[in-house]
Design a protein around this motif. Sequence first.
Motif, short mmCIF file in Angstrom:
data_model
loop_
_atom_site.label_atom_id
_atom_site.label_comp_id
_atom_site.label_asym_id
_atom_site.label_seq_id
_atom_site.Cartn_x
_atom_site.Cartn_y
_atom_site.Cartn_z
N VAL B 213 0.83 -1.19 0.00
CA VAL B 213 0.00 0.00 0.00
C VAL B 213 0.88 1.25 0.00
CG1 VAL B 213 -1.72 1.28 1.30
CG2 VAL B 213 -1.88 -1.19 1.15
N ARG B 215 3.79 1.63 -1.20
CA ARG B 215 4.45 1.83 -2.48
C ARG B 215 3.48 2.18 -3.61
NH1 ARG B 215 9.88 2.51 -3.59
NH2 ARG B 215 11.03 1.69 -1.83
N LEU B 216 2.23 1.74 -3.45
CA LEU B 216 1.24 1.93 -4.51
C LEU B 216 1.15 3.41 -4.90
CD1 LEU B 216 -0.87 0.46 -6.21
CD2 LEU B 216 -2.53 0.88 -4.43
N ASP B 217 1.17 4.28 -3.88
CA ASP B 217 1.01 5.70 -4.14
C ASP B 217 2.19 6.31 -4.88
OD1 ASP B 217 -1.47 6.18 -3.31
OD2 ASP B 217 -0.94 7.48 -1.62
N THR B 218 3.34 5.67 -4.80
CA THR B 218 4.53 6.26 -5.43
C THR B 218 4.70 5.81 -6.87
OG1 THR B 218 6.02 4.49 -4.82
CG2 THR B 218 5.65 6.21 -3.18
N ASN B 221 1.28 5.52 -12.16
CA ASN B 221 -0.17 5.57 -12.25
C ASN B 221 -0.77 4.58 -11.26
OD1 ASN B 221 -0.43 7.44 -14.47
ND2 ASN B 221 0.45 5.79 -15.71
N PRO B 222 -1.02 5.04 -10.02
CA PRO B 222 -1.49 4.10 -8.99
C PRO B 222 -2.76 3.36 -9.41
CG PRO B 222 -0.95 6.22 -8.02
CD PRO B 222 -0.87 6.39 -9.50
N ASP B 223 -3.58 3.96 -10.28
CA ASP B 223 -4.84 3.33 -10.64
C ASP B 223 -4.65 2.13 -11.56
OD1 ASP B 223 -6.12 5.16 -9.14
OD2 ASP B 223 -6.54 6.53 -10.81
N THR B 326 -2.47 10.05 6.08
CA THR B 326 -1.14 9.78 5.54
C THR B 326 -1.28 9.24 4.13
OG1 THR B 326 -1.14 7.50 6.30
CG2 THR B 326 -0.37 9.17 7.86
N ILE B 327 -0.14 9.11 3.45
CA ILE B 327 -0.22 8.61 2.07
C ILE B 327 -0.61 7.13 2.05
CG2 ILE B 327 1.46 10.25 1.18
CD1 ILE B 327 3.39 7.76 1.04
N PHE B 328 -0.50 6.46 3.20
CA PHE B 328 -0.76 5.01 3.21
C PHE B 328 -2.26 4.72 3.20
CE2 PHE B 328 3.11 5.94 5.53
CZ PHE B 328 4.00 5.32 4.69
N ASN B 329 -2.99 5.47 4.04
CA ASN B 329 -4.44 5.29 4.14
C ASN B 329 -4.79 3.81 4.31
OD1 ASN B 329 -7.08 5.80 4.22
ND2 ASN B 329 -7.29 6.41 2.07
#
Lengths: 400, 350
Positions: B213, B215-218, B221-223, B326-329
């Motif tokens: 999770v 790393r997904l945001d970084t 294209n997370p989508d 946070t970016i993790f959510n």
Amino acid sequence: MGVNQADIMKETTVLQAPKKNRTVQKWLKDNMFSSWLNTFFTIALTILLFFLFKVILSWVLFSADWTVVSVHLKLLLAGQYPNAELWRVFLCIFLLSLLTGFSSGIWNGTMTQLGLFFAGLLALCLALPFVSVEAKIWNAASLLVLVCGYFGGKKLPLKKTVLFSWLMLFPVTIFLLSGFGILPKVGTNLWGGFLLTLLLAVVAIVASFPLGVLLALGRRSRLPAIKYFCVCYIEFIRGIPLITILYVAQLMVPLFLGQGIELNNAVRAMIGMTLFSAAYLAENVRGGLQSIPSGQYEASHALGFSTPLMTFFIILPQALRAVIPAMVGQFIAIFKDTTLVTIVGIIDILGMAQNVAKNPTFLGKEMELFLFVAAVFFVFCSMLSYVSRRLERSLGVGER
Amino acid sequence: MKKSPFFLLFTFMMLSAAILIGCGEEDTASDETADGNVFDQVVSRGHVVAGVNSDLPGFGYLTSDGTYTGFDVDFAKAIAAAVFGDAEAVEYRPLSAQERLTAVQTGEVDVLLRNTTNTLSRDAIGLHFAPTTFYDGQGIMVRKDSGITSLEDLEGARIAVDTGTTTEMNLADTFRLLGIDYEPIVFDGQDQVVASYEQGSVDAWTTDRSGLVARLDTLANPDDHFILPEVISKEPLAPVVNSSDAIWYDIVKWVVYATIQAEEFGITSSNIDDFMDSENPEIRRFLGLEGELGEELGLDNDFVVNIIKQVGNYGEIYERHLGPDTIFNLERGVNSLWTDGGLLYSPPFR
């Protein structure tokens, strides 16, 4: 030697080599387009290099986000050293510039080059836009004393004072950085970044040099106890990797020492690196000792030199001179090997780069940080090898 | 030069003597360490030495101003708050995955808070695991356009994994059990794993779900990516102490419980003062207003108050580092209180 050459010059007419007509066109024609094949290679490589540089430059200038470096510059260079006590680090740089300035005034040549290099670094730090005001003031002061020192050194007879000060610089630096009860204590767990890299490297290099020379002499000793101890030590250390030594120093030594003695982990790493470097240096020096013809030993004995006198005034100077390239190579290797301490939880510049790259705000910016670290290492390592080349030339290594 | 056999013998004896002396010292020293009272050492030293992770986003990392922060780091602060009443009385020792357990065994650190999975073999080597602070599990991330939606679809896939971790072994175990052929692509370090996944040289990559999770945001294209619903391993992450000192182990254990119990009572760092005149005997005991629970552990009776005031309860720690802001959510999931259907359960403070 100079006199001899002058005499020869007087007696014989030396024909000067014909001067080459050095225009750009001619040089290009001779070197780049001398044949069809060469012309082809020149053009092909130019195109290749052009695209390579285009990609690299466009990344460095436009795609890369250098804020990650500028925000963490203090962390990368001085680690977690408390901001309130940062003046001590700057004071160390100030003292270093003062001494470098004086030395480059007193000893022309290599030292002047070194002084110039140092001045260039300080000027670069001054020119960077994101450096804090405090750092800029200190850097400007350091640059000023460096220049003043240079002119002072040319005029004043301070040779002995400066030499003594160089010897004192290291203890003073350590005192300033750690405090030792007089200034507020800053534990070595807060030392980090390039500051720690430099300290580790300097300690390993400076301390391993005498140790290495002694080991090399010991290995050639006629006393078996000393000789076999040195052989065992050297071969044992050379038989195990540095990382093993660092692990043992970090994790096993506290076990051996028990509860009473607490050596902090930076000191442990310094000891480990020194012991490692000494063994390799000993072999380099031994190579130099072996290159001394036996005539030198016999001649000095015939002149009535005792063994210590002979060793220190006849043999070692020649032996060390012969192995300068190998020794500097070893020093550069040690300088770069300091990055291994990252694995045992000491945060040097590389470890710091890895750590700050994991800050959620800056995730995925490793490349910028690592490029910065690479640039720092490149600058310092090439300076070391440049100094070694100058030293060789001034000592006439390779001309015999 | 003539070598006399006497000298050779002498050298040999000197060396063996040196080795023997070395061994002798080692034995006595390790005995001392085994008997060492960690808690007394901590108190006389004046601060806790905590082994932490310095490069795991969310759990332990360096901020731009050079201080350690994160979910695990907050528990180190909680321990310091309980022992000294000062959450800052901690010396952080960043440790690598390889050296962390040795560092606890040799007494280099008093407590290890470094996302360490509680396993039997680790417990058996002279270590004690405090209650789990975070229940993690291993997951797998794939690209949405790859058509992979479950583990079975990974037949023949190239999966990137970090070397030398339980992750690598879990992957092998799970896929052998399911009879799925796959090609493990092993890297040293998560950065390389993610880089190869982004370049498309592997089909999937795996690590703990919290890491996925994070790393997904970084990713660019997370989508375009998603995490498979299957959790392929249990990773209960817990603080570790040396088993030589039962008192110290109890302290670490009850500090973790205190954060959980505080959340159950609804006591937070902001509203704790309202609870100080509570009538509820359980809360009065918990906060040290009645009874001598703290002294039984060798701490002040109000140690819980110090923890909550300076660090917060479990929920606050979680929200601060992994929650929606946070970016993790990260969803609480199994890391909820038992009253909310999670696994967090504190024994009674009595």
